[in-house]
Design a protein around this motif. Structure first.
Motif, mmCIF file in Angstrom:
data_model
loop_
_atom_site.group_PDB
_atom_site.id
_atom_site.type_symbol
_atom_site.label_atom_id
_atom_site.label_comp_id
_atom_site.label_asym_id
_atom_site.label_seq_id
_atom_site.Cartn_x
_atom_site.Cartn_y
_atom_site.Cartn_z
ATOM 1 N N LEU A 417 -53.311 -25.332 -48.971
ATOM 2 C CA LEU A 417 -52.896 -24.281 -49.896
ATOM 3 C C LEU A 417 -51.519 -23.725 -49.546
ATOM 4 O O LEU A 417 -50.690 -23.444 -50.422
ATOM 5 C CB LEU A 417 -53.931 -23.154 -49.916
ATOM 6 C CG LEU A 417 -55.285 -23.457 -50.570
ATOM 7 C CD1 LEU A 417 -56.202 -22.236 -50.473
ATOM 8 C CD2 LEU A 417 -55.102 -23.867 -52.024
ATOM 9 N N GLU A 418 -51.261 -23.529 -48.261
ATOM 10 C CA GLU A 418 -49.991 -22.938 -47.838
ATOM 11 C C GLU A 418 -48.843 -23.939 -47.848
ATOM 12 O O GLU A 418 -47.688 -23.566 -48.010
ATOM 13 C CB GLU A 418 -50.152 -22.339 -46.434
ATOM 14 C CG GLU A 418 -50.999 -21.082 -46.389
ATOM 15 C CD GLU A 418 -50.344 -19.948 -47.156
ATOM 16 O OE1 GLU A 418 -49.233 -19.530 -46.797
ATOM 17 O OE2 GLU A 418 -50.952 -19.492 -48.158
ATOM 18 N N ASN A 421 -48.258 -24.922 -51.980
ATOM 19 C CA ASN A 421 -48.312 -23.846 -52.969
ATOM 20 C C ASN A 421 -46.914 -23.669 -53.588
ATOM 21 O O ASN A 421 -45.918 -23.503 -52.872
ATOM 22 C CB ASN A 421 -48.758 -22.552 -52.303
ATOM 23 C CG ASN A 421 -49.203 -21.513 -53.307
ATOM 24 O OD1 ASN A 421 -48.657 -21.433 -54.411
ATOM 25 N ND2 ASN A 421 -50.168 -20.703 -52.925
ATOM 26 N N SER A 462 -49.009 -15.879 -50.221
ATOM 27 C CA SER A 462 -49.433 -16.162 -51.594
ATOM 28 C C SER A 462 -50.769 -15.506 -51.888
ATOM 29 O O SER A 462 -51.580 -15.254 -50.991
ATOM 30 C CB SER A 462 -49.535 -17.671 -51.803
ATOM 31 O OG SER A 462 -50.572 -18.200 -50.998
ATOM 32 N N SER A 463 -50.992 -15.233 -53.174
ATOM 33 C CA SER A 463 -52.271 -14.638 -53.589
ATOM 34 C C SER A 463 -53.424 -15.601 -53.359
ATOM 35 O O SER A 463 -54.534 -15.194 -52.986
ATOM 36 C CB SER A 463 -52.195 -14.253 -55.075
ATOM 37 O OG SER A 463 -51.184 -13.292 -55.295
ATOM 38 N N THR A 464 -53.179 -16.874 -53.563
ATOM 39 C CA THR A 464 -54.233 -17.876 -53.337
ATOM 40 C C THR A 464 -54.677 -17.878 -51.890
ATOM 41 O O THR A 464 -55.878 -17.871 -51.575
ATOM 42 C CB THR A 464 -53.728 -19.269 -53.738
ATOM 43 O OG1 THR A 464 -53.279 -19.239 -55.081
ATOM 44 C CG2 THR A 464 -54.824 -20.298 -53.571
ATOM 45 N N GLY A 465 -53.730 -17.900 -50.980
ATOM 46 C CA GLY A 465 -54.062 -17.911 -49.558
ATOM 47 C C GLY A 465 -54.765 -16.652 -49.119
ATOM 48 O O GLY A 465 -55.731 -16.694 -48.341
ATOM 49 N N ARG A 466 -54.296 -15.479 -49.610
ATOM 50 C CA ARG A 466 -54.926 -14.222 -49.208
ATOM 51 C C ARG A 466 -56.362 -14.120 -49.737
ATOM 52 O O ARG A 466 -57.259 -13.625 -49.050
ATOM 53 C CB ARG A 466 -54.089 -13.059 -49.717
ATOM 54 C CG ARG A 466 -52.748 -12.930 -49.022
ATOM 55 C CD ARG A 466 -51.955 -11.732 -49.522
ATOM 56 N NE ARG A 466 -50.689 -11.585 -48.821
ATOM 57 C CZ ARG A 466 -49.835 -10.602 -49.013
ATOM 58 N NH1 ARG A 466 -50.110 -9.673 -49.932
ATOM 59 N NH2 ARG A 466 -48.712 -10.547 -48.324
ATOM 60 N N THR A 467 -56.615 -14.598 -50.954
ATOM 61 C CA THR A 467 -57.973 -14.570 -51.518
ATOM 62 C C THR A 467 -58.916 -15.436 -50.686
ATOM 63 O O THR A 467 -60.044 -15.037 -50.365
ATOM 64 C CB THR A 467 -57.953 -15.055 -52.975
ATOM 65 O OG1 THR A 467 -57.064 -14.239 -53.735
ATOM 66 C CG2 THR A 467 -59.345 -15.017 -53.573
ATOM 67 N N PHE A 468 -58.437 -16.621 -50.344
ATOM 68 C CA PHE A 468 -59.275 -17.517 -49.549
ATOM 69 C C PHE A 468 -59.551 -16.933 -48.166
ATOM 70 O O PHE A 468 -60.678 -16.991 -47.659
ATOM 71 C CB PHE A 468 -58.596 -18.877 -49.437
ATOM 72 C CG PHE A 468 -59.361 -19.852 -48.595
ATOM 73 C CD1 PHE A 468 -60.514 -20.465 -49.079
ATOM 74 C CD2 PHE A 468 -58.945 -20.146 -47.306
ATOM 75 C CE1 PHE A 468 -61.221 -21.353 -48.287
ATOM 76 C CE2 PHE A 468 -59.654 -21.030 -46.512
ATOM 77 C CZ PHE A 468 -60.795 -21.642 -47.006
#
Length: 731
Positions: A417-418, A421, A462-468
Motif C-alpha cells: 500500500l505504501e 500508493n 496516506s488515508s489508505t495506510g492509516r485506515t489499515f
C-alpha cells in the motif's frame, strides 16, 4: 359373676406369664399350662367385649365336620395360619391321625402331602422345595404328628442342612412347624437349646388318650368332645441358654381358636442371633484394619453392623486365606472371597465388592450401596521442568501461529500500500532516499512494534495506510489484553502439564509403566474387555509383570508407593486414591475416568436371603445413615502435607525465568547481529580497499605507460632531429 374379676396378662419376651381367674361358679385360678374349664361363650364374650383382657387374641368359629378332636384342633390352626399347602409328617403311631388330617385339608382345599418320619430325607426336602405348590415365597409349612420321644429325635435334625445346602439351611428361618405332641406329661424335654434348630415351631399337646380316637370314641366320647377342653398353643422362643415355651393362644375341642395374631413370633426376629461367617479385605475408607485393636472399621463395616442389628444376627469376620478379592480360573472356579461364596464356605462378603457380570454368574449381590469410578493415578510432574514455557502458556500454539501469519501478511500488505500508493507519486524520487513503510523491513518492524504496543517512528501519510493501520492496532490491543490477563492467571495458578490424559495417551508413551491391584475385578475387566485400548493396557501389564511382578501386587499401598517413585501409573478406585492424595500432594489423577461400577455385599449364588439383605440395605440408604458415615469416614479434600489452602504464593524467579531467557536470547541475537555486521563491514571495507588499490595500480600503470610513451616520443623526435641535422650537414 358374668365377667372376669381379674385377668392381668403381661408379656415377657413373648411369654404370657400371669394367671387367669375364671368367672363364678368356676372360682378357681387356671394356669397357662392347664386346659381352661370356662365355657366357650363366656371366654369368647370376654375376648370380644372386654377392653382390658385378651385384647391381642382373636376368635375363630369351630369346624364341625371333623370328628377327631385332635385333628379338628390342628385343622383349626392351619386355617387360622392361612396355609395353602402343607407337608404332613407322622410317626409309626400317628398314621391314622395323619390320614384324617389329610382328608380334612383336602376338604377345605389345602394342598397336602404325607410322609412318615423315615421318608423325610434331604433329597425329599429338595423335591419339596422344587415343587412350586408346596412352597410360597421360599417357605415350607410342616405339620408333625408324633409322640414326644419320636418328635424329640426328629426335630433335632430332620434332614441335612448347612452352609453348603443354602436352601435347606434357609428352612431354619423360613419354614413353619406345627407340631402335635401326644403325651400326657410335661414337654420340658423340648425346651433345651439343642432340642430343635428351627425358629418357628408351634406345639399343641394332646393327652395320649386322644390317640386312635375312632377306636375309643364310644368310651370317652363325652369327655373328648366337651367344648370346655381348652388347650394352650405353645411356641418355642429363643433364650440365651435354652429354648422356652410361650403361650400364644388357646384352642378348645370343637376347634374354636383364641390366638394371638402371630403364632410364630420368632419370624419377626430375623436370624434370631445366629452367627454368620463373613470375609473382608482392607479397602479404605470402606474397610480399614487397626493393627492395635485387631478390629475392622469403615463404611462397609458400619453397614454390616447395621444389617446385623436390623436382621438380628451375629457374625465372625476374617480375611480370605489367599488375600484375593476374586478372579476366574481356567477351570471355572474363582479365587478369593468370590471363590469362597461360590463354594458356599461363607455366608456373605462384608466388603465393597464390585458388581460385575461374570461374578453374577457364580454369586449374588445385594442392592448396591455406592457408585464408583476407576481412575489412573500418577505422580505430579516436576513443575520447574515446564516453567520456562510459562510465557507461552497463555495462548495455544495455534493462536501464536495465526498471529505470526497475520504479522507477515499485514506487513507485506502495508508495504504494498505504501510503495505503490498514488498519494506519493509527486515526491517519488526524494522518498526513495528515505526510510519508511515503503521498505518491507521498516513495515515489518512497525507492525511487530504495534503488536507489542510500541509502534515506530514511521507513520503512514496516506488515508489508505492509516485506515489499515488503525484496524491492526485494534487487533493488537485485543491480543495484548487477552495475553496479559491470561499470563497473570497462569502466574497465579500453578499449571501442571500431565504426560497423558487417558488410556490412549498412556499406551502411546514409552516412559511410564502401569499396573493394578492383583486379584481384584480390574484383572477381570482388563482381560475380558473388547475395547482395543483396554486390551492393550492388559497386554502391557502382562509384559511388565515378567520383569516386575509388583505391577500386580495385592497390596494397594505398595502401588501408591510405587507411583510416588515416579514413572508409574496405577489403575484404582477414585475414592481409594483420593484418600491417598489427601495426605500427599505429589499425586495427580488423569483427567478421564476409565470404568463405572457399583459396590454391594456378596452372597452365595441363588441365596434365599438376597431379598432380605437387599431390602434392609435399601432401608439403610433411605434413612440417610450412609451419608452420616461418609461425613465421618470420607477423605477430606485440601489436606496436603505442608501446604495451606489459603496461603498466598509469591512469584519467584523460577516463575518468570522465561523473561530472563528472552533477555539472554536477545543478547545472543544482538551479539550474532553484531558479529554479522562486523563481518559485513569487514567484507565491504576489504572489497573497497581492493577496489581502491586496483584503481591506484591502474593509475600508476597508466602513468608509467604515459612516461614511457613520452620517452619514446622524445627519443623519436631526437632521432628525427638528428637525421635532419645530418642530412643538412651532408648537403
Amino acid at each position: 359373676m358374668k365377667y372376669f374379676t381379674k385377668c392381668n396378662w403381661t408379656r415377657g419376651g413373648g411369654v404370657l406369664t400371669d394367671k387367669l381367674q375364671c368367672p363364678k361358679p368356676y372360682g378357681q385360678f387356671i394356669y397357662k399350662e392347664h386346659c381352661l374349664v370356662c365355657t366357650t361363650d363366656t371366654i369368647a364374650n370376654r375376648v370380644v367385649h372386654s377392653n382390658n383382657t385378651f385384647r391381642s387374641f382373636i376368635k375363630q368359629e369351630p369346624l364341625s365336620y371333623i370328628t377327631s378332636t385332635a385333628m379338628l384342633t390342628m385343622l383349626s390352626l392351619i386355617v387360622h395360619l392361612k396355609w395353602s399347602s402343607v407337608c404332613v409328617i407322622f410317626d409309626n403311631e400317628t398314621k391314622q391321625e395323619a390320614i384324617e388330617l389329610h382328608e380334612g385339608l383336602s376338604a377345605i382345599h389345602v394342598y397336602a402331602v404325607m410322609y412318615s418320619m423315615e421318608e423325610v430325607t434331604s433329597s425329599k426336602i429338595d423335591d419339596l422345595l422344587a415343587t412350586s405348590s408346596l412352597h410360597e415365597s421360599k417357605k415350607l409349612n410342616f405339620t408333625v404328628l408324633c409322640r414326644l420321644e419320636s418328635c424329640q429325635s426328629f426335630l433335632k435334625k430332620p434332614f441335612d442342612y448347612g452352609r453348603r445346602n443354602v436352601w435347606r439351611s434357609a428352612l431354619l428361618h423360613f419354614s413353619r412347624w406345627l407340631v402335635a405332641v401326644f403325651h400326657s406329661g410335661t414337654l420340658t424335654a423340648l425346651e433345651t437349646n439343642n432340642s430343635c434348630p428351627f425358629d418357628n415351631v408351634a406345639v399343641l399337646q394332646f393327652p395320649t388318650i386322644q390317640m386312635h380316637n375312632s377306636q375309643i370314641q364310644s368310651k370317652f366320647g363325652n369327655r373328648l368332645n366337651s367344648s370346655c377342653d381348652w388347650m394352650p398353643v405353645l411356641t418355642l422362643m429363643w433364650r440365651t441358654e435354652r429354648r422356652e415355651f410361650s403361650t400364644v393362644g388357646y384352642v378348645n375341642g370343637n376347634g374354636t381358636l383364641l390366638a394371638e395374631k402371630e403364632i410364630f413370633p420368632n419370624a419377626k426376629f430375623g436370624f434370631n442371633m445366629r452367627k454368620l461367617e463373613a470375609r473382608t479385605l482392607p479397602w479404605p475408607p470402606f474397610v480399614k484394619f487397626d493393627n492395635k485393636t485387631k478390629q475392622y472399621s469403615g463404611i462397609s463395616i458400619e453397614l454390616v453392623k447395621q444389617l446385623a442389628d436390623g436382621l438380628n444376627f451375629t457374625y465372625d469376620i476374617k480375611e480370605p486365606p489367599d488375600g484375593h478379592w476374586g478372579i476366574p480360573l481356567d477351570d471355572g472356579s474363582w479365587t478369593g472371597m468370590v471363590g469362597q461364596l461360590q463354594r458356599r464356605e461363607i455366608d456373605f462378603v462384608a466388603a465393597p465388592l464390585t458388581v460385575q457380570a461374570q461374578r453374577e454368574m457364580v454369586i449374588d449381590f445385594t442392592h448396591p450401596y455406592h457408585h464408583e469410578t476407576a481412575v489412573i493415578l500418577m505422580k505430579t510432574p516436576d513443575e520447574n521442568a515446564s516453567q520456562w514455557t510459562r510465557l507461552l502458556d497463555p495462548l495455544s500454539p495455534m493462536v501464536f501461529l495465526c498471529i505470526g501469519i497475520a504479522l507477515l501478511i499485514t506487513s507485506f500488505f502495508i508495504f504494498i500500500l505504501e510503495k505503490y500508493n498514488p498519494f506519493y507519486s509527486g515526491d517519488n524520487k526524494e522518498r526513495w532516499t528515505k526510510r519508511g513503510l515503503h521498505h518491507f523491513c521498516d513495515a515489518f518492524c512497525y507492525m511487530y512494534g504495534a503488536l507489542l504496543c510500541q509502534g515506530s517512528g514511521h507513520v503512514a501519510a496516506s488515508s489508505t495506510g492509516r485506515t489499515f493501520l488503525s484496524s491492526w492496532w485494534l487487533f493488537c490491543i485485543v491480543v495484548a489484553a487477552t495475553y496479559s490477563g491470561n499470563f497473570v492467571a497462569f502466574l497465579t495458578y500453578q499449571k501442571v502439564a500431565l504426560p497423558f490424559k487417558d488410556i490412549n495417551g498412556l499406551i502411546a508413551q514409552n516412559t511410564y509403566t502401569w499396573g493394578t491391584t492383583g486379584g481384584t475385578v480390574y484383572e477381570t475387566l482388563f482381560q475380558t474387555s473388547e475395547v482395543p485400548a483396554v486390551k492393550e493396557v492388559w497386554n502391557g501389564i502382562v509384559r511388565f509383570s515378567k520383569d516386575d511382578p509388583s505391577v500386580l501386587d495385592h497390596d494397594t499401598q505398595a502401588h501408591i508407593q510405587k507411583v510416588k517413585g515416579g514413572n508409574y501409573a496405577y489403575f484404582g478406585d477414585r475414592t481409594l486414591v483420593e484418600l491417598s492424595m489427601a495426605s500427599s500432594c505429589d499425586l495427580v489423577l488423569a483427567s478421564t475416568d476409565i470404568f463405572y461400577f457399583t459396590y454391594a455385599l456378596g452372597l452365595p449364588n441363588h441365596s434365599p436371603f438376597e431379598k432380605i439383605f437387599s431390602d434392609e440395605v435399601i432401608s439403610i440408604l433411605e434413612s440417610g445413615l450412609l451419608q452420616v458415615w461418609k461425613l465421618k469416614l470420607w477423605p477430606k479434600p485440601g489436606n496436603c502435607e505442608g501446604i495451606s489452602a489459603t496461603e498466598a504464593k509469591s512469584i519467584g524467579v523460577i516463575d518468570i525465568q522465561i523473561s530472563f531467557h528472552l533477555i539472554s536470547f536477545g543478547i545472543g541475537i544482538a551479539a550474532l547481529t553484531l558479529f554479522i555486521e562486523r563481518v559485513k563491514f569487514w567484507c565491504i571495507k576489504t572489497f573497497a580497499k581492493r577496489v581502491r588499490k586496483g584503481a591506484t595500480n591502474d593509475n600508476e600503470e597508466n602513468n608509467m605507460k604515459t612516461i614511457e610513451d613520452d620517452d619514446v616520443y622524445s627519443t623519436i623526435n631526437q632521432v628525427s632531429r638528428c637525421r635532419v641535422t645530418l642530412h643538412q650537414e651532408n648537403r
